[in-house]
Design an enzyme around this catalytic site. Structure first.
Site: not given
Length: 499
Positions: A93, A96, A255, A418
């Protein structure tokens, strides 16, 4: 594989929340985390960290407190190389990211459950959730034609792209990176790459992938209505003012990443590089097929940097469009609402930065940039004096955090975790966590959701203790908390993760 107990014994504490993990062959791995957090690193996570540190061209590796096993490299790590590019420590991803929208609403504007339910419905009418879902699945999405989609992935958040999508163009100045240019650092180069990919059918169903702009996806991706609680010290209040945070008012945290486009581009790169390694008989770092790499300047590295840029530009515009649609939803339910983007920041990307006076590619996998005030990279931005916002999601029960880097962040290559990081795998969470208890906890905290039943593998108990994670960051001297974000409702999907 070395046992967990012996691996943990090899960690040498260097402070209250720092340690090193010797490799026996290179300078050690930097570990950020209190003793209890370090105990959450399992066998595979630590072995992946060692494999990554010993890989060709890697000069530094940092293991953050949210670390857990990932794709080749651990999620929650920072990997630095001046000579090689690695897809694994970026992940499938690509880019992200997190974004935060500050609204001009007092917290009591969302006290009423009927108002929150109306906001959930209005947002879900505009921003679909779920793997594979896109604009056609909701009634009030922005329709994006293919030609505009091509500009999105090759221009990023340009003024023209923002205007056509109804995104305030000045929001681009609140992005960590509003544009990624590939190895040639140009839109023209990306257009060439995109044309080749589509001509060779390596980028299948491009129209369908573009239709996912303005959507969250599944798994751990979310949208969350928050109430901002700014810290009570002078620095927190001053930094919050620069960030545009307003104490006691409503904000919205998102997110998500590059959706199906990023996944397809990343998967294609893994397949291509793995075939090259097999063809040339190159040994894989740690024998791990997910740690393939390409030397900078090679055709393979150039192709990866271009594909990463295409996906990263998609992710940037995806976030900005989601925020524009969320603001539109609030305005429908509470007329007159205004909002401004606080920041947009990635945690799955490779960026070229100066580390120890050497220009290097800093791979952040489940890690986010953390540059303090005065850092040369922030010159000319609104944050050059304070440092930029760091957006750390925790969980709906315990809240999320907005932080700002301290000078000590240099020890972690100007990076922090994160978020909280998983402590239970998805299958284990599904087996062990009780659905009734999860739903009761949300009711007790008066947090609404669009899900009929909140997904067990995304419950707060599936993640590490967020306060202990933040304690690690603070005690290590990496960053300070500016504000805590308290959830009032969550937009989520129960389908398979695409992160």
């Amino acid at each position: 594989m070395t046992s967990k107990s012996s691996m943990i014994a090899e960690m040498i504490p260097t402070g209250e929340a720092t340690a090193i993990l010797p490799t026996g062959k290179t300078s050690p791995i930097t570990v950020i985390g209190t003793e209890s957090i370090r105990g959450t690193f399992d066998d595979l996570c630590l072995q992946q960290a060692l494999n990554s540190r010993l890989a060709p061209g890697v000069t530094e590796l940092v293991l953050n407190p949210d670390a857990h096993c990932g794709y080749g490299a651990p999620v929650g790590c920072v990997m630095v190389s001046p000579t090689h590019i690695y897809p694994g420590p970026v992940g499938v991803d690509i880019k992200c990211s997190m974004s935060l929208l500050q609204l001009d609403l007092p917290s009591d504007a969302v006290d009423d459950r009927r108002t929150r339910r109306a906001l959930i419905d209005a947002i879900c009418e505009r921003t679909p959730t779920g793997a594979g879902k896109g604009q056609r699945n909701v009634s009030k999405a922005r329709k994006v034609e293919v030609d505009l989609g091509e500009r999105v992935v090759t221009e990023g958040a340009s003024e023209r792209v923002c205007q056509e999508l109804g995104i305030p163009p000045h929001w681009a100045s609140r992005c960590e990176d509003a544009f990624h240019g590939g190895y040639r650092e140009s839109s023209d180069g990306l257009r060439d790459r995109l044309g080749r990919l589509r001509g060779q059918r390596q980028l299948r169903q491009f129209e369908n992938k573009i239709s996912q702009l303005g959507s969250y996806g599944g798994g751990n991706h979310f949208g969350e209505c928050e109430v901002v609680e700014i810290g009570d010290d002078d620095r927190a209040r001053s930094v919050a003012e620069t960030f545009g945070l307003i104490d006691g008012q409503v904000a919205f945290l998102s997110h998500c990443g590059s959706r199906g486009l990023g996944h397809q581009l990343a998967s294609g790169q893994f397949s291509s590089l793995q075939a090259k390694f097999h063809q040339w008989g190159i040994p894989l770092p740690g024998g791990d097929r997910q740690l393939v790499y390409a030397p900078l300047g090679s055709p393979e590295a150039n192709a990866y940097l271009d594909d990463m840029a295409l996906a990263a530009n998609f992710a940037t515009v995806n976030h900005l469009l989601i925020n524009a649609l969320v603001l539109e939803a609030f305005q429908e339910v509470i007329p007159g609402t205004q909002g401004q983007l606080v920041y947009f920041i990635s945690h799955n990307i490779a960026r070229q930065e100066v580390v120890g006076n050497v220009k290097s590619w800093v791979h952040r996998k489940g890690a986010t940039r953390a540059m303090p005030g005065g850092h040369h990279a922030l010159q000319g931005t609104p944050f050059e004096q304070t440092g930029h916002p760091i957006l750390l999601p925790g969980n709906p029960r315990d809240g999320s955090a907005v932080m700002v880097a301290d000078a000590g962040a240099e020890k972690s290559c100007f990076s922090v975790n994160h978020g909280a990081g998983r402590v239970l795998g998805r299958k284990r969470a599904q087996r062990e966590l009780d659905q009734t208890a999860i739903d009761r906890e949300f009711d007790e905290h008066d947090i609404l959701s669009n899900c009929r039943r909140y997904p067990r593998d995304e419950a707060p108990a599936a993640y590490k203790d967020f306060d202990e994670v933040l304690k690690s960051v603070k005690q290590a001297g990496l960053a300070s908390e500016v504000a805590r974000l308290k959830a009032r409702f969550v937009i989520k999907d129960a389908s398979k993760a695409d992160d």
